[in-house]
Design an enzyme around this catalytic site. Structure first.
Site, short mmCIF file in Angstrom:
data_model
loop_
_atom_site.label_atom_id
_atom_site.label_comp_id
_atom_site.label_asym_id
_atom_site.label_seq_id
_atom_site.Cartn_x
_atom_site.Cartn_y
_atom_site.Cartn_z
N LYS A 151 39.53 28.85 48.05
CA LYS A 151 40.64 30.23 48.31
C LYS A 151 42.20 29.94 47.69
CE LYS A 151 43.29 30.70 51.65
NZ LYS A 151 44.07 31.14 52.38
N LYS A 172 48.68 27.83 48.56
CA LYS A 172 50.04 27.55 48.33
C LYS A 172 49.88 25.72 48.62
CE LYS A 172 52.64 30.36 51.35
NZ LYS A 172 51.48 31.61 51.45
N LYS A 188 42.43 25.20 59.44
CA LYS A 188 43.29 24.74 59.40
C LYS A 188 43.55 23.06 60.27
CE LYS A 188 46.94 26.93 58.09
NZ LYS A 188 47.52 28.20 57.41
P1 TYM Z 1 49.68 33.79 53.41
O1 TYM Z 1 51.56 33.68 53.31
O2 TYM Z 1 48.66 32.60 54.07
O3 TYM Z 1 50.26 35.44 52.56
C1 TYM Z 1 49.93 36.23 51.92
C2 TYM Z 1 49.45 37.19 51.99
O4 TYM Z 1 48.43 36.68 50.63
C3 TYM Z 1 47.26 37.42 50.66
N1 TYM Z 1 46.72 36.33 50.40
C4 TYM Z 1 45.90 35.83 49.32
N2 TYM Z 1 44.87 37.52 49.08
C5 TYM Z 1 44.20 37.05 47.54
N3 TYM Z 1 44.05 35.27 47.52
C6 TYM Z 1 44.47 34.36 48.03
N4 TYM Z 1 43.87 33.18 47.33
C7 TYM Z 1 45.35 34.56 48.53
N5 TYM Z 1 46.32 34.23 49.10
C8 TYM Z 1 46.91 34.08 50.30
C9 TYM Z 1 46.79 36.80 52.20
O5 TYM Z 1 45.66 37.10 52.66
C10 TYM Z 1 48.14 37.43 52.87
O6 TYM Z 1 47.79 39.01 53.19
N6 TYM Z 1 49.01 35.61 58.57
C11 TYM Z 1 49.76 35.75 57.11
C12 TYM Z 1 50.79 36.11 57.35
C13 TYM Z 1 51.08 37.21 58.24
C14 TYM Z 1 50.80 38.49 58.33
C15 TYM Z 1 51.17 38.81 59.73
C16 TYM Z 1 50.13 39.16 57.41
C17 TYM Z 1 51.86 36.90 59.15
N7 TYM Z 1 52.09 37.75 60.39
C18 TYM Z 1 51.60 40.45 60.38
C19 TYM Z 1 50.52 40.88 57.71
C20 TYM Z 1 50.77 40.94 58.78
C21 TYM Z 1 49.49 34.62 56.14
O7 TYM Z 1 49.43 33.51 56.63
O8 TYM Z 1 50.03 34.77 55.57
#
Ligand code: TYM
Length: 339
Positions: A199, A202, A116
């Site tokens: 990947k 969004k 990032k």
């Molecule tokens: P975030 O918001 O990027 O994504 C949310 C969840 O979606 C999954 N994900 C995907 N899985 C498969 N293929 C993809 N292309 C894909 N894009 C996203 C992510 O792995 C995630 O499970 N840091 C985290 C949010 C967070 C969190 C937490 C998660 C903050 N605190 C505590 C678990 C526990 C994040 O940015 O996810």
């Protein structure tokens, strides 16, 4: 005797843009599956979202829209705790405490930060750098034992384990569990429709690279039709897709949507080309996603109801997290305060 921690799931999604098919297959749908089997706590992590610039009005909209996506996908507020991170002060508070436990060297190894920040690491927010300590706090404020995530979050959950272990070691306690990442199914890493090595995200500038949960049937069908592929027919098993990332991605998406294994799916489509496979995938994707999108739109028609659900969720979350953080403060040597 070592403390036995009650099984509890925590996971979160950033409301930093509309949710994608990657979020749905890699996370949200799996959150719904866990419901009822074990205590489930799900969070819209707006404090994480602001680690990069968010237009305030858009952030508010996206947070409600993400809540609508959770509800439309089947999260039941009577069975799961669903809330907004900034409504529960324990997250920011424990985030600070754990950032005093985590080491700078650990943060420097986080691949998501490196991706990032890119070449501009000096100019990104301090919050983006400290982000994994806040994520550890999200999980540990509930002493969660299991964290369902997509593949890309594995390193952050592993770091949470390191932070929990260091806290326990430094203070001679077994207060925090060692939470396990739960990464299951055919769609733990859904890739971009334009580039099978990236990947689905969004934040990708190309809207054609992803399917959004707000896309209508025509948009879904068109994006799948235009998805990058190759000219070869499909092989009879996943082994044959080793060097075909775009084809592999579409097969994994199909398998995740239909609930088959990728190999079982390929046994059916062996020898066929994308001219046959893509329309079948588009029909399947629309049949799964259209009811969710329709329900999301209905829910977004009544934002006050969404806010009511989220505030009730925040009260439940706070009732769990606040005593845990109070105990962590005491373990660290702070005088007992008013809370
Ligand atoms: P975030 O918001 O990027 O994504 C949310 C969840 O979606 C999954 N994900 C995907 N899985 C498969 N293929 C993809 N292309 C894909 N894009 C996203 C992510 O792995 C995630 O499970 N840091 C985290 C949010 C967070 C969190 C937490 C998660 C903050 N605190 C505590 C678990 C526990 C994040 O940015 O996810």
């Amino acid at each position: 005797m070592a403390r036995v921690h009650t099984p509890r799931i925590f996971s979160g999604i950033q409301p930093s843009g509309g949710l994608t098919l990657g979020n749905y297959l890699g996370a949200l749908r799996r959150f719904v599956e866990k419901q009822g089997q074990i205590e489930t706590i799900y969070c819209l992590v707006d404090l994480h979202a602001i680690t990069v610039w968010q237009e305030p009005e858009r952030l508010r909209h996206q947070t409600r829209e993400a809540a609508a996506a959770f509800l439309a996908a089947g999260i039941d507020p009577a069975q799961s705790v669903l809330f907004v991170q900034s409504h529960v002060p324990a997250h920011a508070e424990l985030g600070w405490m754990l950032s005093c436990v985590a080491r700078v060297g650990w943060m420097n190894r986080m691949t998501q930060f490196k991706d990032k920040a890119g070449k501009n690491a000096e100019a990104v927010s301090l919050g983006l750098y400290a982000y994994p300590a806040l994520m550890a706090a999200d999980i540990l404020a509930y002493r969660a034992t299991h964290v369902p995530v997509g593949e890309d979050q594995k390193q952050h959950v592993e770091l949470t384990r390191d932070i929990a272990a260091k806290f326990n070691h430094d203070y001679g306690t077994d207060f925090f569990p060692s939470p396990e990442p739960v990464i299951e199914g055919a769609a733990t890493r859904v890739m971009s429709l334009r580039d099978g090595t990236k990947k689905m995200s969004k934040s990708d500038p190309s809207d054609a690279s992803r399917i959004n949960l707000t896309d209508d049937a025509d948009a879904i069908a068109q994006k799948i039709r235009k998805a990058r592929t190759d000219a070869d027919p499909l092989p009879g098993s996943m082994e044959g897709l080793k060097d075909r990332p775009e084809a592999r991605n579409l097969v994994n998406i199909y398998a995740a949507l239909s609930g088959e294994t990728p190999d079982a799916l390929l046994a059916r489509f062996e020898g066929q080309g994308f001219g046959t496979f893509k329309p079948a995938l588009a029909d399947l994707a629309v049949s799964v996603l259209e009811p969710i999108t329709r329900r999301m739109n209905e829910l977004m028609g009544d934002p006050a109801e969404i806010d009511r659900i989220l505030l009730a969720g925040a009260e439940k979350a706070d009732a769990i997290a606040s005593p845990i953080v109070a105990e962590a403060r005491e373990i660290m040597g702070m005088i007992r305060g008013p809370r």
